[in-house]
Design a protein around this motif. Sequence first.
Motif, PDB file in Angstrom:
ATOM      1  N   ASP A  59      88.711  31.117  30.753  1.00  0.00           N
ATOM      2  CA  ASP A  59      88.266  29.824  31.271  1.00  0.00           C
ATOM      3  C   ASP A  59      86.829  29.911  31.757  1.00  0.00           C
ATOM      4  OD1 ASP A  59      88.389  30.926  33.898  1.00  0.00           O
ATOM      5  OD2 ASP A  59      90.519  30.478  33.962  1.00  0.00           O
ATOM      6  N   GLN A  60      86.279  28.770  32.155  1.00  0.00           N
ATOM      7  CA  GLN A  60      84.865  28.667  32.499  1.00  0.00           C
ATOM      8  C   GLN A  60      84.627  28.678  34.008  1.00  0.00           C
ATOM      9  OE1 GLN A  60      82.255  28.229  30.093  1.00  0.00           O
ATOM     10  NE2 GLN A  60      83.827  28.781  28.616  1.00  0.00           N
ATOM     11  N   GLU A  61      85.661  28.584  34.803  1.00  0.00           N
ATOM     12  CA  GLU A  61      85.499  28.492  36.247  1.00  0.00           C
ATOM     13  C   GLU A  61      85.046  29.828  36.847  1.00  0.00           C
ATOM     14  OE1 GLU A  61      85.747  25.965  38.458  1.00  0.00           O
ATOM     15  OE2 GLU A  61      85.896  24.620  36.764  1.00  0.00           O
ATOM     16  N   ILE A  62      84.253  29.744  37.906  1.00  0.00           N
ATOM     17  CA  ILE A  62      83.799  30.942  38.601  1.00  0.00           C
ATOM     18  C   ILE A  62      84.822  31.383  39.631  1.00  0.00           C
ATOM     19  CG2 ILE A  62      82.030  31.909  40.127  1.00  0.00           C
ATOM     20  CD1 ILE A  62      80.020  30.051  38.806  1.00  0.00           C
ATOM     21  N   TYR A  63      85.335  30.447  40.418  1.00  0.00           N
ATOM     22  CA  TYR A  63      86.236  30.789  41.510  1.00  0.00           C
ATOM     23  C   TYR A  63      87.674  30.347  41.261  1.00  0.00           C
ATOM     24  CZ  TYR A  63      81.909  31.767  43.963  1.00  0.00           C
ATOM     25  OH  TYR A  63      80.691  32.272  44.321  1.00  0.00           O
ATOM     26  N   LYS A  64      87.885  29.055  40.962  1.00  0.00           N
ATOM     27  CA  LYS A  64      89.242  28.543  40.763  1.00  0.00           C
ATOM     28  C   LYS A  64      89.705  28.903  39.337  1.00  0.00           C
ATOM     29  CE  LYS A  64      89.552  26.813  44.858  1.00  0.00           C
ATOM     30  NZ  LYS A  64      88.509  25.965  45.243  1.00  0.00           N
ATOM     31  N   THR A 101      92.710  35.798  45.521  1.00  0.00           N
ATOM     32  CA  THR A 101      93.551  35.285  46.608  1.00  0.00           C
ATOM     33  C   THR A 101      94.706  36.235  46.886  1.00  0.00           C
ATOM     34  OG1 THR A 101      95.035  33.965  45.185  1.00  0.00           O
ATOM     35  CG2 THR A 101      93.021  32.894  45.958  1.00  0.00           C
ATOM     36  N   GLN A 102      95.258  36.844  45.856  1.00  0.00           N
ATOM     37  CA  GLN A 102      96.387  37.743  46.068  1.00  0.00           C
ATOM     38  C   GLN A 102      95.965  39.014  46.806  1.00  0.00           C
ATOM     39  OE1 GLN A 102      99.204  36.504  45.656  1.00  0.00           O
ATOM     40  NE2 GLN A 102      98.630  34.782  44.332  1.00  0.00           N
ATOM     41  N   MET A 103      94.705  39.422  46.619  1.00  0.00           N
ATOM     42  CA  MET A 103      94.235  40.654  47.240  1.00  0.00           C
ATOM     43  C   MET A 103      93.590  40.441  48.605  1.00  0.00           C
ATOM     44  SD  MET A 103      92.785  42.682  43.889  1.00  0.00           S
ATOM     45  CE  MET A 103      92.510  44.202  44.774  1.00  0.00           C
ATOM     46  N   THR A 104      93.011  39.253  48.831  1.00  0.00           N
ATOM     47  CA  THR A 104      92.308  39.015  50.104  1.00  0.00           C
ATOM     48  C   THR A 104      92.765  37.751  50.813  1.00  0.00           C
ATOM     49  OG1 THR A 104      90.513  37.661  49.178  1.00  0.00           O
ATOM     50  CG2 THR A 104      90.247  40.059  49.065  1.00  0.00           C
ATOM     51  N   GLY A 105      93.274  36.785  50.082  1.00  0.00           N
ATOM     52  CA  GLY A 105      93.615  35.485  50.643  1.00  0.00           C
ATOM     53  C   GLY A 105      92.630  34.408  50.245  1.00  0.00           C
ATOM     54  N   SER A 106      91.391  34.784  49.903  1.00  0.00           N
ATOM     55  CA  SER A 106      90.321  33.815  49.625  1.00  0.00           C
ATOM     56  C   SER A 106      90.015  33.706  48.137  1.00  0.00           C
ATOM     57  CB  SER A 106      89.046  34.223  50.369  1.00  0.00           C
ATOM     58  OG  SER A 106      87.946  33.421  49.979  1.00  0.00           O
ATOM     59  N   TRP A 107      89.663  32.484  47.707  1.00  0.00           N
ATOM     60  CA  TRP A 107      89.202  32.254  46.332  1.00  0.00           C
ATOM     61  C   TRP A 107      87.784  32.780  46.119  1.00  0.00           C
ATOM     62  CZ3 TRP A 107      92.135  30.381  42.409  1.00  0.00           C
ATOM     63  CH2 TRP A 107      93.288  29.666  42.717  1.00  0.00           C
ATOM     64  N   TYR A 108      87.034  33.034  47.181  1.00  0.00           N
ATOM     65  CA  TYR A 108      85.594  33.261  47.052  1.00  0.00           C
ATOM     66  C   TYR A 108      85.183  34.728  47.108  1.00  0.00           C
ATOM     67  CZ  TYR A 108      85.510  28.271  47.595  1.00  0.00           C
ATOM     68  OH  TYR A 108      85.729  26.932  47.408  1.00  0.00           O
ATOM     69  N   VAL A 109      86.124  35.625  47.224  1.00  0.00           N
ATOM     70  CA  VAL A 109      85.814  37.056  47.187  1.00  0.00           C
ATOM     71  C   VAL A 109      85.932  37.511  45.738  1.00  0.00           C
ATOM     72  CG1 VAL A 109      86.426  39.346  48.007  1.00  0.00           C
ATOM     73  CG2 VAL A 109      86.649  37.375  49.529  1.00  0.00           C
ATOM     74  N   LYS A 110      84.802  37.710  45.099  1.00  0.00           N
ATOM     75  CA  LYS A 110      84.796  38.025  43.665  1.00  0.00           C
ATOM     76  C   LYS A 110      85.302  39.440  43.409  1.00  0.00           C
ATOM     77  CE  LYS A 110      84.010  36.751  39.469  1.00  0.00           C
ATOM     78  NZ  LYS A 110      84.820  35.675  38.874  1.00  0.00           N
ATOM     79  N   GLN A 111      86.205  39.550  42.453  1.00  0.00           N
ATOM     80  CA  GLN A 111      86.745  40.849  42.085  1.00  0.00           C
ATOM     81  C   GLN A 111      85.680  41.737  41.439  1.00  0.00           C
ATOM     82  OE1 GLN A 111      89.450  40.478  43.950  1.00  0.00           O
ATOM     83  NE2 GLN A 111      90.545  41.689  42.459  1.00  0.00           N
TER      84      GLN A 111
END
Length: 258
Positions: free
Chosen positions: A163-168, A176-186
């Motif tokens: 997909d084309q999305e950066i966060y969602k 989110t599964q690893m930190t809770g947040s959508w904004y922590v980039k893997q």
Amino acid sequence: LKPLRLRPSAACLHLGKPLPKWPLSSVLAAAISRAHRIMPARSRALRFAGLASLPAFATANVAEVARDAAVADIPSCNSPAGCLSLLQHASAASGSRSGRGTPILPRDTQPPVDEKAWTGPRVPDSPEVKRTETFCLNALQTSYECHFIPDVFGGPQCECMNDQEIYKSCGGWYATQMTGSWYVKQHWLDSVPKGNFTETREICDKALQQAYDCFEIPVMAGGPKGDVCDEQCQKWYHTCLGGDGSVPQPHKGTVPSL
């Protein structure tokens, strides 16, 4: 006929664009939509300005992490559970550095995060919880990295990174599964060996099953920090592991604490 390829329900939502032709959990879709509507302007700008940096607590001392990993009997980088990422460094070392467990970030939390000053919820700081959390983070990290490998070379047999999305996105779902947040980039560590189809498939299948089994564990016992793995997510895992996605993937109790 080629099996239907599914993705986790939360990862299927393309905000501001038509939805792709994959089933979607209406509950999770509504939650993500609400989060987007209340997202501050700065958050929206970040989606186009590039990738957010890791939280401050993701810079733990590597030696300390290695010690904690040895205590928890964490597998090596070439094992099915993969090796520790910077996000996993936070989980492995934050308890020993601060005497408190890993922060559980709200969905819209943006880096940087001051781990020492964090006043929000945390995973309990106990050896048992810490071992389970580290095991699950390893499984999630390796699963994430496996999605960069095409299935013809031994990677997962499902879609994630298209997909084309950066966060969602599917990657954001893993965050989110690893930190809770959508904004922590893997971080992609390229830890999964390639070149031998059988070996790569075995490693990815084992990591995916381990990650899936972690959803049986509550977050306060060391399980994933994101949304629950609903029926659509369970069917996506079934596809990833070679099924046709028509039924949920069965749990196999691979997490040591179970």
